[in-house]
Design an enzyme around this catalytic site. Structure first.
Site, PDB file in Angstrom:
ATOM      1  N   CYS A 158       0.837  -1.197   0.000  1.00  0.00           N
ATOM      2  CA  CYS A 158       0.000   0.000   0.000  1.00  0.00           C
ATOM      3  C   CYS A 158       0.873   1.250   0.000  1.00  0.00           C
ATOM      4  CB  CYS A 158      -0.944   0.051   1.183  1.00  0.00           C
ATOM      5  SG  CYS A 158      -2.011  -1.365   1.370  1.00  0.00           S
ATOM      6  N   LYS A 202       6.748  -4.902  -2.410  1.00  0.00           N
ATOM      7  CA  LYS A 202       8.166  -4.676  -2.167  1.00  0.00           C
ATOM      8  C   LYS A 202       8.453  -4.522  -0.684  1.00  0.00           C
ATOM      9  CE  LYS A 202      12.437  -3.781  -3.336  1.00  0.00           C
ATOM     10  NZ  LYS A 202      13.273  -4.861  -3.872  1.00  0.00           N
TER      11      LYS A 202
END
EC number: 2.6.1.16
Length: 601
Positions: free
Chosen positions: A2, A596
């Site tokens: 997010c 990531k």
């Protein structure tokens, strides 16, 4: 996982939000949205899919000098339009974006919002409805604070009040968020990279703090109402650092950057005499400990396994390596004076951060290896060592992995020299890492060889196995992770001596089996294992270092120091994963379901 961008100023926020969200794509997401406030009108546009899809839905004349944007990676509710952020309160007065996980949201629903109807399945919508409920009797700031005081879990929040066009509200707990300072504007972001085009001056927001932002400034407060003064810092990044340039993918760019990163690490840790050197305080702290615990996730965990090998050889201190997400459930038996090393590319990994908090509460000393100065784990650990890898945008880590091993080698050799270890004293690490960098350059210049192997072995395969022994086993695990991350091939890395204890049952005609061989001591053992799977129909491929290479090996790895072989042997494995993904038409930089920076547990 997010991403948040917020803007308040005099310009139209639309392009700032959309461009900022593009810079956060690497964090992983499945939907995105923005809200623009123009006087008392708030326009919300959100949708499942990519930022480009969202941008096509935003009206060309959409305008607002205040705005918030969000990329969502689903934790509560499916990835769809209804669950995408921003979320609005029932009346539409409040609009909010949120990163994190609220653990008690169902209880809050039951206690405070029984009679409310909800549009989404998210925990986020519960927060914004609570704020509106409390705002019936309190100011926006106090309603915000009251709602926050009820939340259990992690959050980074940005909030717009339709009735107040001059203010943006934000807060954080266990999820990254910062303020970017500008002239006649201010920004909020979960990552400085999102807004580097706007500013390079930032102020950290700490846990359980709120910030009230206007175009002219901001006020930081605790939830109890105490005002906080905190100095700003200048980001050492440049907007050009996060561009692909002429490369088709960030991953390929970052693979190619590894020789330069290795040389940068040499420079960063060299003293005036040209010797590799680590801060004496860190060395003294570690050498006064009786056991080291390395805590990490994913690729960083694999680097930690190599680090264990290096530190035990050089420093003669026992080392244990733990998976962060499992560590807290069953703490290891502690020695009298343990030290904990946390390895994290982002410095924000939620599982590792929770482990750090736990061991700090127990009074143990900590060291973080991270690529991001100023990140949460950097700030909260007693000591830090930096990776100097530069921004890593592709979800699949490449240069951060080799940087972690290089820095662990720097640490191990420095510790060994302190205690007079003969091998540590004999190795010229700066020179040996320079040889590694040259070897890396040779391999990244041989991409067409690896591309051909990827097409031959992996273009249509459903699974693949990587074999290694000793230190090569750790690289086999990392090679398998890279392949499964971006090509979606079911891949596993095994200690080749374990084949006969179960794994060999999975071998059938055409199964790709790739073996890594860099050590003379295990050369013929692993070749025997290769012959075993070959006899059972496997399609075998050997990547071998020069000193052990044999006719028929598919790729020869340039010779490097025996302790540093993972830095070299991983390069063809990274390229193999990259080209396998291309052959299979996969999204190399943004593989499905992955993020990531994993900022929720």
């Amino acid at each position: 996982m997010c991403g948040i961008v917020g803007y308040i100023g005099t310009n139209n926020a639309k392009s700032i939000l959309l461009e900022g969200l593009e810079k956060l794509e690497y964090r992983g997401y499945d939907s995105a949205g923005i809200a623009l406030q123009n006087k008392d009108l708030v326009t919300v546009v959100k949708e499942k899919g990519r930022i480009a899809d969202l941008a096509s839905l935003v009206p060309s004349d959409a305008f607002g000098t205040t705005g918030i944007g969000h990329t969502r990676w689903a934790t509560h509710g499916k990835p769809n339009h209804e669950n995408a952020h921003p979320h609005q309160s029932k009346s539409g007065r409040f609009t909010m974006v949120h990163n994190g996980v609220i653990e008690n949201y169902t209880l809050l629903k039951e206690e405070y919002l029984k009679n409310h109807s909800f549009v989404s399945d998210t925990d986020t919508e519960v927060i914004v409805q609570l704020i509106e409920l409390f705002a019936a009797e309190l100011s926006t700031k106090e309603a915000f604070k009251k709602a926050l005081s009820l939340l259990h879990g992690s959050y980074a929040i940005c909030l717009i009040d339709q009735t107040d066009t001059e203010t943006l509200y934000a807060a954080k707990n266990k999820s990254p968020l910062l303020i970017g300072k500008g002239e006649n504007f201010n920004v909020i972001a979960s990552d400085a990279m999102a807004v580097l085009k706007e500013t390079d001056e930032f102020v950290e927001i700490m846990d359980k703090e709120i910030v009230i932002v206007t175009k002219d400034g901001f006020t930081l407060e605790t939830l109890e109402g105490e005002e906080i003064s905190r100095a700003s810092y200048t980001a050492e990044l440049d907007a050009s650092d996060i561009e692909k340039g002429t490369y088709p993918h960030y991953m390929l760019k970052e693979i190619d950057e590894q020789p330069a990163v290795t040389r940068k690490i040499i420079q960063a840790y060299q003293n005036e005499a040209g010797e590799i050197n680590v801060d004496q305080t860190i060395l003294d702290e570690i050498l006064s400990s009786d056991r080291i615990h390395i805590v990490a996730c994913g690729t960083s965990y694999h680097a930690g396994l190599v680090g264990k090998n290096l530190i035990e050889k050089m420093a003669k201190i026992p080392v244990e390596v733990h998976v962060s997400s499992e560590f807290g459930y069953n703490l290891p038996l502690m020695s009298k004076k343990p030290l904990f090393i946390f390895i994290t590319q982002s410095g924000e990994t939620a599982d590792s951060r929770q482990c750090l908090v736990k061991v700090k509460e127990l009074g143990y000393r900590t060291l973080t290896l991270t690529n991001v100065p100023g990140s949460t784990l950097d700030r909260e650990a007693d000591h830090s060592m930096y990776l100097y890898a530069g921004p890593e945008i592709a979800v699949a880590s490449t240069k951060a992995y080799t940087a972690q091993i290089s820095v662990l080698a720097v640490l191990a050799v420095s510790l060994g020299r302190e205690i007079g270890d003969a091998e540590a004293l004999s190795i010229n690490l700066a020179a040996e890492l320079g040889i590694v960098a040259t070897a890396m350059e040779a391999m990244v210049s041989s991409k067409e060889v690896i591309e051909h192997i990827a097409g031959e072995y992996l273009a249509t395969s459903r699974n693949a196995f990587f074999l290694g022994r000793n230190i090569d086993y750790f690289v086999a695990m990392e090679a398998a992770l890279k392949l499964k991350e971006i090509s979606y091939i079911q891949a596993e890395g095994f200690a080749s001596g374990e084949l006969k204890h179960g794994t060999i049952a999975l071998i059938e005609d055409g199964t790709p089996v790739l073996a890594l061989i860099t050590q003379e001591s295990i050369n013929w053992n692993i070749r025997g294992n290769v012959n075993e799977v070959l006899a059972r129909g496997a399609k075998t491929c050997v990547f071998a270092m020069e000193n052990v290479a044999q006719p028929g090996d598919r790729f020869v790895i340039p010779q490097v120091h025996p302790l540093l072989t993972p830095l070299a042997s991983v390069i063809p494995c990274q390229l193999l994963a990259y080209y396998a993904a291309l052959h299979r038409d996969c999204d190399v930089d943004k593989p499905r379901n992955l993020a990531k920076s994993v900022t929720v547990e």
